[in-house]
Design a protein around this motif. Sequence first.
Motif, PDB file in Angstrom:
ATOM      1  N   ARG A   1      -8.664   4.162  -6.097  1.00 22.93           N
ATOM      2  CA  ARG A   1      -8.937   2.714  -6.129  1.00 22.93           C
ATOM      3  C   ARG A   1      -9.520   2.234  -4.804  1.00 22.93           C
ATOM      4  O   ARG A   1     -10.466   1.444  -4.779  1.00 22.93           O
ATOM      5  CB  ARG A   1      -7.642   1.936  -6.418  1.00 22.93           C
ATOM      6  N   THR A   2      -8.956   2.722  -3.704  1.00 22.88           N
ATOM      7  CA  THR A   2      -9.438   2.279  -2.393  1.00 22.88           C
ATOM      8  C   THR A   2     -10.856   2.795  -2.137  1.00 22.88           C
ATOM      9  O   THR A   2     -11.694   2.086  -1.562  1.00 22.88           O
ATOM     10  CB  THR A   2      -8.466   2.740  -1.284  1.00 22.88           C
TER      11      THR A   2
ATOM     12  N   ALA B   1      -8.637   3.927   3.530  1.00 23.27           N
ATOM     13  CA  ALA B   1      -9.038   2.734   4.293  1.00 23.27           C
ATOM     14  C   ALA B   1      -9.184   3.061   5.783  1.00 23.27           C
ATOM     15  O   ALA B   1     -10.140   2.630   6.432  1.00 23.27           O
ATOM     16  CB  ALA B   1      -8.027   1.614   4.092  1.00 23.27           C
TER      17      ALA B   1
ATOM     18  N   SER C   1      -4.074   5.565  -5.773  1.00 22.23           N
ATOM     19  CA  SER C   1      -4.375   4.598  -4.711  1.00 22.23           C
ATOM     20  C   SER C   1      -5.625   5.003  -3.943  1.00 22.23           C
ATOM     21  O   SER C   1      -6.439   4.151  -3.565  1.00 22.23           O
ATOM     22  CB  SER C   1      -3.209   4.513  -3.723  1.00 22.23           C
TER      23      SER C   1
ATOM     24  N   THR D   1      -3.680   4.733   0.080  1.00 22.02           N
ATOM     25  CA  THR D   1      -4.500   3.579   0.469  1.00 22.02           C
ATOM     26  C   THR D   1      -4.932   3.731   1.928  1.00 22.02           C
ATOM     27  O   THR D   1      -6.109   3.587   2.278  1.00 22.02           O
ATOM     28  CB  THR D   1      -3.670   2.273   0.359  1.00 22.02           C
TER      29      THR D   1
ATOM     30  N   CYS E   1      -3.235  -3.179   4.773  1.00 25.22           N
ATOM     31  CA  CYS E   1      -4.172  -2.055   4.747  1.00 25.22           C
ATOM     32  C   CYS E   1      -5.261  -2.250   3.694  1.00 25.22           C
ATOM     33  O   CYS E   1      -5.005  -2.532   2.537  1.00 25.22           O
ATOM     34  CB  CYS E   1      -3.462  -0.711   4.649  1.00 25.22           C
ATOM     35  N   ALA E   2      -6.492  -2.130   4.154  1.00 25.54           N
ATOM     36  CA  ALA E   2      -7.664  -2.396   3.321  1.00 25.54           C
ATOM     37  C   ALA E   2      -8.902  -1.830   4.000  1.00 25.54           C
ATOM     38  O   ALA E   2      -8.962  -1.770   5.228  1.00 25.54           O
ATOM     39  CB  ALA E   2      -7.843  -3.898   3.138  1.00 25.54           C
TER      40      ALA E   2
ATOM     41  N   GLY F   1       0.808  -1.210   0.000  1.00 27.00           N
ATOM     42  CA  GLY F   1       0.000   0.000   0.000  1.00 27.00           C
ATOM     43  C   GLY F   1       0.838   1.255   0.000  1.00 27.00           C
ATOM     44  O   GLY F   1       2.050   1.212  -0.209  1.00 27.00           O
TER      45      GLY F   1
END
Lengths: 336, 336
Positions: B116-117, B76, B113, B72, B197-198, B68
């Motif tokens: 996308r996240t 997240a 990023s 991100t 990380c998500a 990440g």
Amino acid sequence: MKPLDRILLAHGGGGTLSGALIRELFLPAFDNPTLATLSDAAVFSLPPGRMAFTTDSYVVTPRFFPGGDIGTLAVAGTVNDLAVSGAVPRFLSCAFILEEGLPLDDLRRVVGSMARTAAQADVQLVTGDTKVVERGGADGIFITTAGVGELRTLPEGWGTPLPGDRVLINGPVGDHGFAVLAAREGLVFDTPLLSDCAPLNGLIDTLFDAGVQVRFLRDATRGGLAAVLNEMAAGHDWGVALQAGAIPISPAARSLGEILGIDPLFVANEGKVVAVIAAADAADALASMRSHPLGRGAAIIGIIEPGLHGLVTLDTDVGGRRILDMPLGEQLPRIC
Amino acid sequence: MKPLDRILLAHGGGGTLSGALIRELFLPAFDNPTLATLSDAAVFSLPPGRMAFTTDSYVVTPRFFPGGDIGTLAVAGTVNDLAVSGAVPRFLSCAFILEEGLPLDDLRRVVGSMARTAAQADVQLVTGDTKVVERGGADGIFITTAGVGELRTLPEGWGTPLPGDRVLINGPVGDHGFAVLAAREGLVFDTPLLSDCAPLNGLIDTLFDAGVQVRFLRDATRGGLAAVLNEMAAGHDWGVALQAGAIPISPAARSLGEILGIDPLFVANEGKVVAVIAAADAADALASMRSHPLGRGAAIIGIIEPGLHGLVTLDTDVGGRRILDMPLGEQLPRIC
């Protein structure tokens, strides 16, 4: 100064010292039941309807300046962004990025300013975060606030200035940027130059309560009056014709601007709102602005003029007209 | 590298270059009609009910790490704070503090990023701000996000763990902190160590949809699993009894922890949620977590035990019990 008189990395680590900072500094200052839950997110209700949401980071240097500090700014600036969007500001979040070694007294003073400004604006600071970066990783203190407000019922024609509308401002322009610059450079004047930073939602309430046709509101921050009017006019058939002599500028800002070769019209304000009002209501709008403590110096400074194709022009007292361009960037960095 | 391949002070000045950055980078990446209005505040409707509001600043260094980057994380992390509060995350704000000279390509990658996240989490970035500080004034890039979500209808007993409840986690702990540390120190391993990380809102939806009695949720970020459980238990008659052997830890995190003398239970995660579930529902909750891609490594790791008076204990495989204290601060600074 003892070690615990200064911010340590551990104050941002989510452990015991983070907890102490929250309990001993933030909770008492921002005293409200929503924040006191200290959960990952603040929970509250808003009446049904549309809401407004905004954010700004504040990096002003120096962090204390005549008329305010980074804390005053961080609350007032975000409140003002909501208010000029036609919303009633309600809840603020607050995220600190602190540099290791920051005097705790400085943080205490900034937090005190935030609490006072929030009370003045009748908003609550309900959630927050603190990160600490090592020495040299940041410049003392950065604050990012976000704000949530309820969109009010807006008058017919809101959002679209029309040719003939009048352009008003609530007082002299340029004081904030010049006050910060003077503090940064250690300049001293006979007449003190104070930042105008203040929450404008009360003044804007007064304007809406007067029942005048408000077409457009914007706070004239970075890039000053010139930037906000250029942004507003961009892409339209009409433009803005300003009367140079009508624009309020304090004597201190005027002379500092002349010495430094910086036009006050391009200098950031933190307590000035540009209001575009239907011509028939302009006098009433002016009177209502002037009835508020933050609008005593209000003036009608120009008109929405057809055929200007997005330009902002400045008519001088000797009959000339020049174009007031969009600035490339802020002439004075780190102003907010 | 040409000058315009890097961030200039004027990119944060509210003028022409600020506008270019918004139109050419932020708008295409975060493509949505609310942001596209570029007003001072985003305006949207939420269904009537309670809402959740949160903020976090992200200062992680290095800004890119295996698994990440700061972008991100910034999406997240804030999504997760809303989700563990029982809210469905909807709208995010995003404020950048950039250091003059930052490569524009780095910013582009971080913004990619974030986009996308945000798509993965089904949230929209609807309002933002960019400030630029001079070289040395900040460490490259800091991001502060705030988030707004709709509070869901929460199950009976939400918010208060009870003795006998089971403590679950959705996978191995410590990977994020160790991955960032390894990237910072240039450590190379046979088995790559990736940040976890998500956005966890999808996993949490799955858990609520399973109809199990969720009593408490918290993402185990700064201070790791130890900090979040200590915070949860503080002030209660009960405590948390963890089974050391049941806590998932990746082989890479375990060996790095041993080499460095850092306990993975104190290391930050950015994709791990601690869930306290009524005992009768623990097996169902575990199965529902494991049915989600982000919960395949889920495990029941402990129990809420009466009489522990706010302590968190760790029962080892050889029959010992030790107290897992609240960390004083984060052992690894600049981890998020």
